[in-house]
Design a protein around this motif. Structure first.
Motif, PDB file in Angstrom:
ATOM      1  N   LYS A  15      -8.690  53.614  -2.947  1.00 48.43           N
ATOM      2  CA  LYS A  15     -10.042  52.388  -2.538  1.00 48.43           C
ATOM      3  C   LYS A  15      -9.328  51.659  -1.343  1.00 48.43           C
ATOM      4  N   ASN A  75     -21.720  50.030  -3.109  1.00 47.54           N
ATOM      5  CA  ASN A  75     -21.222  48.811  -4.254  1.00 47.54           C
ATOM      6  C   ASN A  75     -22.610  48.872  -5.373  1.00 47.54           C
ATOM      7  N   ALA A  76     -23.531  48.934  -4.840  1.00 48.46           N
ATOM      8  CA  ALA A  76     -24.578  48.547  -5.943  1.00 48.46           C
ATOM      9  C   ALA A  76     -24.652  49.752  -6.754  1.00 48.46           C
ATOM     10  N   GLU A  78     -22.047  51.954  -7.535  1.00 52.00           N
ATOM     11  CA  GLU A  78     -20.950  51.467  -8.572  1.00 52.00           C
ATOM     12  C   GLU A  78     -21.277  50.538  -9.510  1.00 52.00           C
ATOM     13  N   SER A  79     -21.925  49.650  -9.268  1.00 48.36           N
ATOM     14  CA  SER A  79     -22.183  48.372 -10.099  1.00 48.36           C
ATOM     15  C   SER A  79     -23.111  48.681 -11.050  1.00 48.36           C
ATOM     16  N   GLY A  80     -24.160  49.749 -10.926  1.00 47.32           N
ATOM     17  CA  GLY A  80     -25.135  50.165 -11.677  1.00 47.32           C
ATOM     18  C   GLY A  80     -26.281  49.160 -11.423  1.00 47.32           C
ATOM     19  N   LYS A  81     -26.339  48.508 -10.059  1.00 45.42           N
ATOM     20  CA  LYS A  81     -27.541  47.536  -9.777  1.00 45.42           C
ATOM     21  C   LYS A  81     -28.471  48.251  -8.648  1.00 45.42           C
TER      22      LYS A  81
END
Length: 84
Positions: A15, A75-76, A78-81
């Protein structure tokens, strides 16, 4: 537990490398934008050059926004959003 910690360290390193690449990919175009903006402020610059620099600024901003939107999508995801 030791294996999980090693995996977390590896992921953290990956990362960090990824973020370094992102920062590098954004810093270069920002420097170009700054240069074009400064040149646009030069009263001796021709209309053709103003048009050229304005186009370069627009193209660069478009590419940077695309990169940022891709990062936000990652990011969305990975965060499930992520909403499709």
């Amino acid at each position: 537990l030791s294996e999980a910690n090693a995996q977390l360290r590896l992921l953290s390193t990956q990362k960090d490398k990824f973020m370094g690449m992102v920062v590098h990919d954004l810093r270069g175009p920002l420097g170009n934008l700054q240069m074009c903006a400064r040149l646009l402020g030069d009263p001796q610059i021709t209309t053709a050059d103003r048009t050229l620099f304005s186009g370069l600024i627009d193209d660069t901003v478009e590419k940077m926004l695309s990169l940022i939107n891709d990062l936000l999508d990652i990011n969305a995801i990975e965060s499930g959003k992520l909403v499709l």
